[in-house]
Design a protein around this motif. Structure first.
Motif, PDB file in Angstrom:
ATOM      1  N   TRP B 340       0.803  -1.100  -0.013  1.00  0.00           N
ATOM      2  CA  TRP B 340      -0.112   0.150  -0.055  1.00  0.00           C
ATOM      3  C   TRP B 340       0.916   1.220   0.208  1.00  0.00           C
ATOM      4  N   LEU B 341       2.062   1.120   0.496  1.00  0.00           N
ATOM      5  CA  LEU B 341       2.942   2.376   0.691  1.00  0.00           C
ATOM      6  C   LEU B 341       3.499   2.386  -0.635  1.00  0.00           C
ATOM      7  N   GLU B 348      -0.396   3.575  -9.322  1.00  0.00           N
ATOM      8  CA  GLU B 348      -1.137   3.996 -10.304  1.00  0.00           C
ATOM      9  C   GLU B 348      -1.747   5.669 -10.063  1.00  0.00           C
ATOM     10  N   TYR B 349      -2.096   5.855  -8.847  1.00  0.00           N
ATOM     11  CA  TYR B 349      -2.535   7.077  -8.445  1.00  0.00           C
ATOM     12  C   TYR B 349      -1.304   7.632  -7.382  1.00  0.00           C
ATOM     13  N   GLY B 350      -0.229   7.132  -7.314  1.00  0.00           N
ATOM     14  CA  GLY B 350       0.566   7.570  -6.281  1.00  0.00           C
ATOM     15  C   GLY B 350       0.969   9.272  -6.214  1.00  0.00           C
ATOM     16  N   LEU B 351       1.675   9.477  -5.256  1.00  0.00           N
ATOM     17  CA  LEU B 351       2.087  10.909  -5.236  1.00  0.00           C
ATOM     18  C   LEU B 351       2.910  11.270  -6.225  1.00  0.00           C
ATOM     19  N   SER B 528      -4.366  12.879  -5.026  1.00  0.00           N
ATOM     20  CA  SER B 528      -3.534  11.723  -5.371  1.00  0.00           C
ATOM     21  C   SER B 528      -3.894  10.880  -4.265  1.00  0.00           C
ATOM     22  N   VAL B 529      -3.785  11.425  -2.985  1.00  0.00           N
ATOM     23  CA  VAL B 529      -3.987  10.526  -1.738  1.00  0.00           C
ATOM     24  C   VAL B 529      -5.150   9.884  -1.582  1.00  0.00           C
ATOM     25  N   ILE B 530      -6.359  10.881  -1.863  1.00  0.00           N
ATOM     26  CA  ILE B 530      -7.751  10.667  -1.931  1.00  0.00           C
ATOM     27  C   ILE B 530      -7.839   9.501  -2.980  1.00  0.00           C
ATOM     28  N   LEU B 531      -7.479   9.476  -4.322  1.00  0.00           N
ATOM     29  CA  LEU B 531      -7.659   8.649  -5.460  1.00  0.00           C
ATOM     30  C   LEU B 531      -7.098   7.173  -4.792  1.00  0.00           C
ATOM     31  N   TRP B 532      -5.746   7.434  -4.389  1.00  0.00           N
ATOM     32  CA  TRP B 532      -5.152   6.014  -3.693  1.00  0.00           C
ATOM     33  C   TRP B 532      -5.975   5.495  -2.673  1.00  0.00           C
ATOM     34  N   ALA B 533      -6.375   6.332  -1.737  1.00  0.00           N
ATOM     35  CA  ALA B 533      -7.332   5.814  -0.753  1.00  0.00           C
ATOM     36  C   ALA B 533      -8.514   5.223  -1.323  1.00  0.00           C
ATOM     37  N   GLY B 534      -9.131   5.678  -2.354  1.00  0.00           N
ATOM     38  CA  GLY B 534     -10.425   5.236  -2.855  1.00  0.00           C
ATOM     39  C   GLY B 534     -10.081   3.818  -3.625  1.00  0.00           C
TER      40      GLY B 534
END
Lengths: 58, 650
Positions: B340-341, B348-351, B528-534
């Protein structure tokens, strides 16, 4: 600073205090005469913008 | 101290940068003091001078553009006129711009001030082909006029002679047009107290809704004010739409009359290039082709082809893809084995993959080229001319030329432009401008990406442009029909056109790029973080699935849902998502055009939505939000059907 739209001089006192309205950290000076958002240069860029004036003043 | 009180005062007044301070220094020598005007941070210079055995106190006021103050500087300058009661008022004007400055002279004559007109910078005006007959100007105005080149002390002796022999206040002002004059005389007739600016000028300022003057009149008239208030209210109401315009036009008419025979200019074909260009830019017959040229070379060629094409290809395709990304991703993946990190940092949606790459490799070169063009146009003084040019069209959609300011700023950032709509005069105009900004004005990054993407597909850009202009005009026209209210009146002084200064352009461009980058980078990272969390929680798949029927109804592949979700975070973020889809070869020409149109019309980003709520209220903001969403998808759907049926882009 001269407004980029109406070309009137924006007093120094207007400065950045008039901004912050949109909550972002954009650096803009809104012209009190026409409302146009002028970019407010930081210290370094600001110095580049007005070196001649400062020399004349001193 | 006693000496100071009895000395007559000479007050210098005028626009900024006309040479007032030079004149002040020439008159007073080194015996000057600079102090803040009481209760303000505005500096006022005071000194003394001796002319023909008489000592005068001299005050240099801050620059002002009219007797109706807007800034604190102007307020102080007017307060000096009101409180200090000058013995002589020197109105200093720049000879090169005398037509723009003489209306204030007329205002000062109207106010019965003891006026001497100082026409400064005569040498440069004459170099521009302006020929002055100052005795004629003096005769026309009825006040002493002296021509000077103060930096060379030219005209100083004449000025001192005129000061020493000054006879008294100016003659009565010329009347305005009959209907306006009748209102002024009627209101002035009610003013019984003695006003420093005289009853006539005070009445005009009252009609122009000058709050300070109204308070002064209330104080001075006391019990008599209730008699004045209904008359004032009735005049203000009947002239609510165009009073300022009418007064301005009347003063311009008087100015031309005063300059008749006093100023001659070279014939039209010998006018300076800047003046000829200025006239061409405002004339509809030549102004529209000129605007199209500006759009073609400035936006299409430079921002679209060069910024979004060549620069992005180099930064994203070569620099990032071949050199920076492999090293950065390998480095970031080497930091941890946790899935996850790794996804958060370089997935794909990383920082890095989304946030940093989009901001630096995609958006920055586009907004950089856009801001460069924008700053050049701004520095030439083109925008006020554009405002005059589009005023007639804008009136049909309930706006005025003044709305050019938020519209032009909207191409930089719609959120900030939405805030600037507060400068528009009527509520109706503010609502219409907010709708159009939310709907049909793409921000610079979105515009750049779209220009870059569509320019490679023949005909696609033209379809997109026609739809955007059509929607802009249609929705504006319908809004103007549906929303009640007066048609706004627009007028403005047109500043001189000039050659852009390289230093100005560079500093403005870099400042805009700096503030834009500092604003978007954190937002892109958060998105990016929101999309990653999604993605990690599976919520993104649910949203994408939810949007898929809508997106497929537009004829787009399901992957396009992500671009629309990105677009809600930031318009430019969505455009960058579209760029990824196109470079992955997932879009046909029709799909690309439909996606670009829908995404441009698509809902305003979060920041713009919040600004709409702040400026227009929650109800209006939500109404605009749902209206824009519905219209975007309806237009996209209809366009897809149209393009498939006609086969235009096949």
């Amino acid at each position: 600073m001269i407004c980029g739209f109406c070309s009137k001089e924006i007093p120094d006192e207007v400065g950045l205090n008039s901004c912050g309205g949109c909550g972002s950290r954009c650096r803009k000076i809104h012209c009190p005469y026409c409302g146009y958002a002028n970019p407010a240069p930081g210290k370094l860029l600001g110095r580049l913008l007005q070196p001649k004036k400062k020399k004349e003043e001193s | 101290m006693h000496d100071e009180v009895t000395q007559p005062k000479i007050v210098l007044i005028g626009n900024p940068n006309v040479g007032k301070s030079v004149l002040f220094n020439v008159l007073t020598g080194s015996y000057t003091t600079v102090s803040n005007y009481p209760g303000t941070s505005v500096e006022v210079s005071r000194g003394r001078c001796r002319i023909a055995d008489r000592t005068y106190e001299v005050l240099d006021t801050p620059g002002m553009y009219s007797l109706m103050p807007i800034t604190e500087e102007e307020r102080v300058a007017r307060k000096i006129l009101l409180d200090d009661r000058p013995h002589i008022l020197l109105h200093v004007v720049d000879a090169r711009n005398i037509e723009r400055m003489l209306p204030m002279t007329l205002q000062l004559i109207e106010a019965g001030q003891p006026l001497i007109l100082v026409v400064n910078i005569l040498d440069e005006a004459e170099r521009l082909g302006m020929k002055f007959d100052l005795p004629q100007l003096q005769k026309n105005l009825g006040i002493p006029v002296v021509g000077t080149v103060m930096k060379r002390r030219q005209g100083l002796d004449d000025l001192q002679r005129i000061i020493s022999s000054y006879q008294g206040p100016p003659p009565p002002a010329e009347p305005y047009a009959a209907d306006l004059e009748a209102d002024i005389v009627r209101l002035a007739g009610f003013l019984t107290a003695e006003y420093p600016l005289g009853a006539r000028a005070t009445a005009i300022l009252l009609m122009q809704r000058d709050q300070e003057v109204e308070e002064l009149v209330q104080r001075e008239e006391g019990d008599g004010f209730p008699l004045i208030a209904p008359v004032l209210h009735s005049i203000k109401f009947s002239r609510r739409a165009d009073l300022n315009l009418q007064i301005s036009l009347e003063r311009k008419r008087h100015t031309r009359k005063m300059l008749d025979g006093a100023l001659s200019q070279e014939v039209a074909d010998q006018l300076p290039f800047s003046e000829r260009l200025s006239r061409l830019a405002m004339n509809p017959i030549t102004g529209v082709p000129l605007l199209l040229l500006v759009l073609y070379f400035g936006l299409y060629q430079f921002v679209g082809n060069f910024g979004a094409g060549i620069l992005v290809d180099f930064l994203e395709g070569t620099l990032f893809e071949e050199y920076i990304n492999p090293a950065a991703i390998s480095f970031l993946n080497g930091l941890t084995d946790t899935y996850w990190l790794r996804e958060l940092l370089a997935g794909e949606y990383g920082l890095w993959t989304l946030g940093v790459r989009y901001a630096i490799a995609l958006i920055l070169p586009i907004v950089g080229t856009f801001f460069l063009v924008f700053s050049i146009l701004e520095d030439t003084g083109y925008f006020p001319r554009l405002a005059m040019l589009v005023d007639r069209v804008f009136k049909q959609i309930g706006l005025s030329g003044r709305a050019v300011i938020p519209m032009v700023l909207g191409f930089g950032c719609d959120t900030m432009a939405t805030m600037v709509t507060r400068t528009l005069e009527t509520k109706r105009e503010r609502v219409i401008a907010t709708i159009l900004l939310a709907l049909a004005i793409p921000c610079s990054a979105q515009l750049g990406v779209i220009l870059g993407l569509l320019s490679v597909v023949p005909g696609s850009l033209m379809v997109w442009l026609l739809v955007m202009i059509g929607v802009f005009l249609l929705i504006g026209f319908l809004s103007a029909k549906v929303l009640p209210g007066d048609n706004p009146v627009f007028y403005m002084e047109i500043p001189p056109m000039r050659l852009p200064q390289l230093r100005n352009v560079l500093v403005k461009t870099l400042t805009r790029m700096q503030s834009y980058f500092l604003e978007i980078l954190p937002l892109f990272l958060v998105a990016s973080v929101i999309l990653w969390a999604g993605k990690m929680s599976g919520l993104l798949d649910v949203v994408v699935e939810g949007m898929t029927p809508v997106v497929t109804a537009l004829g787009l592949p399901p992957q396009a849902s992500a671009a629309f979700i990105f677009g809600f975070f930031r318009r430019d973020f969505g455009a960058a998502g579209l760029y990824d889809l196109q470079t992955a070869g997932l879009l046909s020409p029709t799909q690309l055009t439909v996606a670009a149109v829908t995404l441009t019309l698509f809902v305003p980003c979060i920041a713009q939505l919040l600004m709409m709520k702040k400026e227009r209220g929650l109800k209006t903001a939500l109404a605009i939000f749902f209206f824009v969403s519905l219209l975007a998808f309806s237009t996209g759907w209809a366009l897809n059907k149209f393009l498939l049926t006609t086969g235009i882009l096949s």
